[in-house]
Enzyme design. Structure first.
Site, PDB file in Angstrom:
ATOM      1  N   HIS A 115     -18.087  49.229  11.614  1.00 63.62           N
ATOM      2  CA  HIS A 115     -17.951  49.494  10.184  1.00 63.62           C
ATOM      3  C   HIS A 115     -18.111  50.997   9.937  1.00 63.62           C
ATOM      4  O   HIS A 115     -19.041  51.612  10.465  1.00 63.62           O
ATOM      5  CB  HIS A 115     -19.022  48.716   9.402  1.00 63.62           C
ATOM      6  CG  HIS A 115     -18.869  48.868   7.928  1.00 63.62           C
ATOM      7  ND1 HIS A 115     -17.881  48.214   7.210  1.00 63.62           N
ATOM      8  CD2 HIS A 115     -19.537  49.638   7.037  1.00 63.62           C
ATOM      9  CE1 HIS A 115     -17.974  48.573   5.939  1.00 63.62           C
ATOM     10  NE2 HIS A 115     -18.963  49.423   5.807  1.00 63.62           N
ATOM     11  N   SER A 142     -21.193  52.301  12.222  1.00 62.14           N
ATOM     12  CA  SER A 142     -22.176  51.338  12.749  1.00 62.14           C
ATOM     13  C   SER A 142     -21.482  50.246  13.543  1.00 62.14           C
ATOM     14  O   SER A 142     -20.394  49.801  13.174  1.00 62.14           O
ATOM     15  CB  SER A 142     -22.919  50.639  11.594  1.00 62.14           C
ATOM     16  OG  SER A 142     -23.477  51.560  10.697  1.00 62.14           O
ATOM     17  N   ASP A 151     -20.639  42.509   6.617  1.00 63.15           N
ATOM     18  CA  ASP A 151     -21.195  43.812   7.023  1.00 63.15           C
ATOM     19  C   ASP A 151     -22.728  43.822   6.961  1.00 63.15           C
ATOM     20  O   ASP A 151     -23.346  44.892   6.828  1.00 63.15           O
ATOM     21  CB  ASP A 151     -20.628  44.958   6.152  1.00 63.15           C
ATOM     22  CG  ASP A 151     -19.111  45.069   6.265  1.00 63.15           C
ATOM     23  OD1 ASP A 151     -18.572  44.788   7.338  1.00 63.15           O
ATOM     24  OD2 ASP A 151     -18.473  45.416   5.252  1.00 63.15           O
TER      25      ASP A 151
HETATM   26  C1  GRF Z   1     -12.051  51.792  11.384  1.00 60.24           C
HETATM   27  O1  GRF Z   1     -12.480  52.837  10.576  1.00 60.24           O
HETATM   28  C2  GRF Z   1     -13.066  50.683  11.425  1.00 60.24           C
HETATM   29  O2  GRF Z   1     -14.374  51.129  11.359  1.00 60.24           O
HETATM   30  C3  GRF Z   1     -12.718  49.914  10.176  1.00 60.24           C
HETATM   31  O3  GRF Z   1     -11.319  49.941  10.106  1.00 60.24           O
HETATM   32  C4  GRF Z   1     -10.831  51.096  10.790  1.00 60.24           C
HETATM   33  C5  GRF Z   1      -9.893  50.599  11.836  1.00 60.24           C
HETATM   34  O4  GRF Z   1      -9.247  51.662  12.495  1.00 60.24           O
HETATM   35  N1  GRF Z   1     -13.295  48.585  10.215  1.00 60.24           N
HETATM   36  P1  GRF Z   1      -8.399  51.363  13.809  1.00 60.24           P
HETATM   37  O5  GRF Z   1      -7.424  50.236  13.463  1.00 60.24           O
HETATM   38  O6  GRF Z   1      -9.337  50.963  14.887  1.00 60.24           O
HETATM   39  O7  GRF Z   1      -7.688  52.647  14.095  1.00 60.24           O
END
Ligand code: GRF
Length: 225
Positions: A115, A142, A151
């Site tokens: 997250h 996190s 979350d």
């Molecule tokens: C990341 O920022 C993750 O923390 C959030 O969604 C985004 C996904 O990015 N849950 P990616 O698809 O891994 O590039």
């Protein structure tokens, strides 16, 4: 504790870009992560991460949530899609669907999420925007075990980044994402090495110690430690 002889089978769930997926693929490819990525499943047919999986020779499938009449039916299909691969760990890497309590319960202690905030700050969406609006000086990412509270599961590992006055959502998100790519391979490695678990009281345990607060990965720490 020593790593088990055979790599831990994992399934990675995505919805989009897949840069965290890529960081996990890269860590496996460089022998830093004792897991076998059995499959990547996306709930969106257009997810860029599907190509990343295919390029790495990993089976990539789509279970399109829009084809199911309700959340429970989608989760049932997802569960069947996952079970084909018999994973020991489910990794949510930018998977943008809220999961039903039944699904989460089934995988309790075997499902991690990343997250983009320092939980418990800013659960939910638009975390970077909200961090900027709040005026906080630190932000980050996190890794947590997934529980029925969105979350809200026990946080295992975090990385912090500074927030600068001139930051935009894009500059802040880029700074956080760089840390995300360090965090996830490390937490997955701990789990694969049986150093990390969720105990029966719902607490995260690392190296036989209950984590009363998350481990903080500092800029000086290596990529994997
Ligand atoms: C990341 O920022 C993750 O923390 C959030 O969604 C985004 C996904 O990015 N849950 P990616 O698809 O891994 O590039």
């Amino acid at each position: 504790m020593n790593a088990p002889a055979s790599p831990l089978p994992i399934v990675i769930l995505i919805s989009g870009r897949g840069s965290n997926l890529q960081s996990i693929i890269d860590a496996v490819a460089s022998d830093m992560l004792p897991v076998e990525i059995r499959a990547v499943i996306s709930n969106r047919p257009v997810a860029e991460g599907l190509q990343r999986a295919t390029q790495a020779g990993i089976p990539a499938t789509v279970i399109d949530h829009s084809l199911y009449s309700d959340r429970a039916k989608f989760d049932q299909a997802l569960r069947e899609g996952i079970e084909r691969w018999q994973p020991g760990l489910i990794v949510l890497a930018g998977f943008m669907r809220i999961l039903t309590a039944g699904f989460v319960h089934h995988y309790q202690g075997r499902m991690l999420n990343i997250h983009p905030s320092l939980l418990p700050d800013f659960p939910g969406l638009r975390t970077h925007q909200r961090a900027l609006e709040s005026g906080c000086k630190q932000h980050g990412a996190s890794i947590h075990f997934v529980t029925a509270a969105v979350d809200g599961g026990p946080v295992v590992l975090q990385a912090r980044v500074p927030v600068y006055q001139q930051d935009t959502v894009t500059t802040l998100a880029t700074r956080v994402l760089e840390q995300e790519h360090r965090l996830y391979p490390l937490a997955i490695r701990w789990f694969a090495e049986q150093r990390l678990r969720l105990d029966s009281t719902g607490h995260a345990v690392l190296d036989d110690k209950v984590l009363t607060e998350p481990v903080i990965l500092t800029p000086e720490s290596g990529t994997l430690c």
